[in-house]
Scaffold this motif. Structure first.
Motif, PDB file in Angstrom:
ATOM      1  N   ARG A 102       9.788 -53.511  23.793  1.00  0.00           N
ATOM      2  CA  ARG A 102      11.053 -54.117  24.224  1.00  0.00           C
ATOM      3  C   ARG A 102      12.116 -53.077  24.518  1.00  0.00           C
ATOM      4  N   PHE A 103      11.926 -51.852  24.013  1.00  0.00           N
ATOM      5  CA  PHE A 103      12.993 -50.854  24.041  1.00  0.00           C
ATOM      6  C   PHE A 103      12.623 -49.625  24.852  1.00  0.00           C
ATOM      7  N   THR A 104      13.611 -49.105  25.570  1.00  0.00           N
ATOM      8  CA  THR A 104      13.477 -47.797  26.202  1.00  0.00           C
ATOM      9  C   THR A 104      13.679 -46.728  25.140  1.00  0.00           C
ATOM     10  N   GLY A 105      14.656 -46.956  24.278  1.00  0.00           N
ATOM     11  CA  GLY A 105      14.922 -46.052  23.171  1.00  0.00           C
ATOM     12  C   GLY A 105      13.950 -46.306  22.027  1.00  0.00           C
ATOM     13  N   ALA A 106      14.147 -45.598  20.923  1.00  0.00           N
ATOM     14  CA  ALA A 106      13.240 -45.697  19.780  1.00  0.00           C
ATOM     15  C   ALA A 106      13.747 -46.686  18.734  1.00  0.00           C
ATOM     16  N   LEU A 107      12.838 -47.484  18.209  1.00  0.00           N
ATOM     17  CA  LEU A 107      13.111 -48.349  17.065  1.00  0.00           C
ATOM     18  C   LEU A 107      12.404 -47.721  15.873  1.00  0.00           C
ATOM     19  N   GLU A 119      19.113 -46.547  24.455  1.00  0.00           N
ATOM     20  CA  GLU A 119      19.282 -45.708  25.639  1.00  0.00           C
ATOM     21  C   GLU A 119      19.773 -46.503  26.839  1.00  0.00           C
ATOM     22  N   THR A 120      19.675 -47.833  26.772  1.00  0.00           N
ATOM     23  CA  THR A 120      20.094 -48.682  27.884  1.00  0.00           C
ATOM     24  C   THR A 120      20.851 -49.898  27.340  1.00  0.00           C
ATOM     25  N   GLU A 121      21.564 -50.561  28.221  1.00  0.00           N
ATOM     26  CA  GLU A 121      22.231 -51.802  27.829  1.00  0.00           C
ATOM     27  C   GLU A 121      21.199 -52.830  27.381  1.00  0.00           C
ATOM     28  N   ASN A 122      20.051 -52.850  28.051  1.00  0.00           N
ATOM     29  CA  ASN A 122      18.993 -53.787  27.669  1.00  0.00           C
ATOM     30  C   ASN A 122      18.511 -53.527  26.246  1.00  0.00           C
ATOM     31  N   ASP A 123      18.480 -52.265  25.819  1.00  0.00           N
ATOM     32  CA  ASP A 123      18.114 -51.958  24.430  1.00  0.00           C
ATOM     33  C   ASP A 123      19.061 -52.656  23.463  1.00  0.00           C
ATOM     34  N   VAL A 124      20.347 -52.643  23.782  1.00  0.00           N
ATOM     35  CA  VAL A 124      21.335 -53.286  22.910  1.00  0.00           C
ATOM     36  C   VAL A 124      21.089 -54.789  22.871  1.00  0.00           C
ATOM     37  N   VAL A 125      20.891 -55.395  24.032  1.00  0.00           N
ATOM     38  CA  VAL A 125      20.631 -56.833  24.110  1.00  0.00           C
ATOM     39  C   VAL A 125      19.377 -57.191  23.323  1.00  0.00           C
ATOM     40  N   GLU A 126      18.299 -56.452  23.535  1.00  0.00           N
ATOM     41  CA  GLU A 126      17.041 -56.734  22.836  1.00  0.00           C
ATOM     42  C   GLU A 126      17.158 -56.447  21.344  1.00  0.00           C
ATOM     43  N   GLY A 127      17.972 -55.447  20.972  1.00  0.00           N
ATOM     44  CA  GLY A 127      18.202 -55.168  19.556  1.00  0.00           C
ATOM     45  C   GLY A 127      18.880 -56.332  18.857  1.00  0.00           C
ATOM     46  N   VAL A 128      19.868 -56.913  19.505  1.00  0.00           N
ATOM     47  CA  VAL A 128      20.553 -58.078  18.928  1.00  0.00           C
ATOM     48  C   VAL A 128      19.588 -59.255  18.836  1.00  0.00           C
ATOM     49  N   ARG A 129      18.760 -59.422  19.861  1.00  0.00           N
ATOM     50  CA  ARG A 129      17.761 -60.504  19.816  1.00  0.00           C
ATOM     51  C   ARG A 129      16.777 -60.302  18.662  1.00  0.00           C
ATOM     52  N   LEU A 130      16.307 -59.061  18.483  1.00  0.00           N
ATOM     53  CA  LEU A 130      15.379 -58.763  17.394  1.00  0.00           C
ATOM     54  C   LEU A 130      16.041 -59.050  16.045  1.00  0.00           C
ATOM     55  N   ALA A 131      17.299 -58.631  15.901  1.00  0.00           N
ATOM     56  CA  ALA A 131      18.015 -58.877  14.643  1.00  0.00           C
ATOM     57  C   ALA A 131      18.130 -60.378  14.382  1.00  0.00           C
ATOM     58  N   ARG A 132      18.420 -61.137  15.397  1.00  0.00           N
ATOM     59  CA  ARG A 132      18.527 -62.592  15.232  1.00  0.00           C
ATOM     60  C   ARG A 132      17.174 -63.181  14.825  1.00  0.00           C
ATOM     61  N   GLU A 133      16.094 -62.726  15.459  1.00  0.00           N
ATOM     62  CA  GLU A 133      14.752 -63.214  15.127  1.00  0.00           C
ATOM     63  C   GLU A 133      14.381 -62.925  13.678  1.00  0.00           C
ATOM     64  N   ARG A 134      14.797 -61.764  13.171  1.00  0.00           N
ATOM     65  CA  ARG A 134      14.403 -61.340  11.825  1.00  0.00           C
ATOM     66  C   ARG A 134      15.455 -61.667  10.764  1.00  0.00           C
ATOM     67  N   GLY A 135      16.561 -62.248  11.169  1.00  0.00           N
ATOM     68  CA  GLY A 135      17.609 -62.596  10.214  1.00  0.00           C
ATOM     69  C   GLY A 135      18.408 -61.399   9.725  1.00  0.00           C
ATOM     70  N   TRP A 136      18.460 -60.334  10.517  1.00  0.00           N
ATOM     71  CA  TRP A 136      19.200 -59.131  10.154  1.00  0.00           C
ATOM     72  C   TRP A 136      20.625 -59.201  10.674  1.00  0.00           C
ATOM     73  N   LYS A 137      21.564 -58.633   9.922  1.00  0.00           N
ATOM     74  CA  LYS A 137      22.901 -58.396  10.437  1.00  0.00           C
ATOM     75  C   LYS A 137      22.837 -57.152  11.314  1.00  0.00           C
ATOM     76  N   LEU A 189      20.180 -54.155  11.126  1.00  0.00           N
ATOM     77  CA  LEU A 189      19.765 -53.285  12.221  1.00  0.00           C
ATOM     78  C   LEU A 189      20.952 -52.424  12.603  1.00  0.00           C
ATOM     79  N   LEU A 190      20.792 -51.109  12.525  1.00  0.00           N
ATOM     80  CA  LEU A 190      21.801 -50.178  13.000  1.00  0.00           C
ATOM     81  C   LEU A 190      21.465 -49.854  14.447  1.00  0.00           C
ATOM     82  N   ILE A 191      22.370 -50.193  15.359  1.00  0.00           N
ATOM     83  CA  ILE A 191      22.196 -49.832  16.760  1.00  0.00           C
ATOM     84  C   ILE A 191      23.054 -48.594  17.015  1.00  0.00           C
ATOM     85  N   ASP A 192      22.379 -47.478  17.258  1.00  0.00           N
ATOM     86  CA  ASP A 192      23.039 -46.199  17.503  1.00  0.00           C
ATOM     87  C   ASP A 192      23.167 -46.022  19.014  1.00  0.00           C
TER      88      ASP A 192
END
Length: 153
Positions: free
Chosen positions: A10-15, A48-66, A86-89
């Motif tokens: 899902r990510f261009t950057g690293a999880l 690394e991309t705006e999409n990474d941020v969007v997908e990161g928020v989606r992943l956090a929502r799926e897993r119940g993470w703040k 989830l820390l989004i750097d």
């Protein structure tokens, strides 16, 4: 909890999930003082991309993470670090654009005011009234009330 291949794709950057190689470095990278809080996110996303941020928020929502966000890392209380979140750097997501017609500059939050934004704006004869520390990210400066030599300008 290791990410599966569908998660990492899902990510261009690293999880980086807690317990994996590189996690501790990612957790405390660019904290600009030696007081590293004892707060441990479930994962760190090096966006690394705006999409990474969007997908990161989606992943956090799926897993119940703040979600916590780090733009430059100068937050003294290190607000972005949240236990089991989830820390989004945003350090790897940097973009600057100046529209000379409107005088509006658009930047991503991790762009630093003194090291990156002002040298870019100098060619247009304008400046960002940034803080006394040139490595502060614009996101933190604007959201946390940064004060600099030219803040009244």
């Amino acid at each position: 909890m290791s990410p599966d291949s569908t998660t990492t794709e899902r990510f261009t950057g690293a999880l980086i999930v807690r317990g994996e190689a590189g996690y501790e470095h990612a957790r405390v990278a660019r904290i600009h003082h030696s007081r590293h809080p004892q707060r441990f996110p479930a994962a760190v996303l090096l966006a690394e991309t705006e999409n990474d941020v969007v997908e990161g928020v989606r992943l956090a929502r799926e897993r119940g993470w703040k979600v916590g966000v780090k733009s430059g890392g100068h937050s003294f209380p290190v607000w972005g670090l949240r236990d089991d979140g989830l820390l989004i750097d945003l350090f790897g997501l940097k973009d600057i654009h100046y529209d000379a017609t409107t005088g509006i500059v658009s930047v991503t939050p991790a762009v630093t005011g003194g090291q990156e934004l002002n040298p870019y704006l100098e060619q247009f004869g304008v400046f960002f009234p940034g803080g006394g520390c040139s490595s502060v990210g614009v996101g933190g400066f604007l959201l946390q009330g940064g004060i600099g030599w030219n803040f009244r300008g």
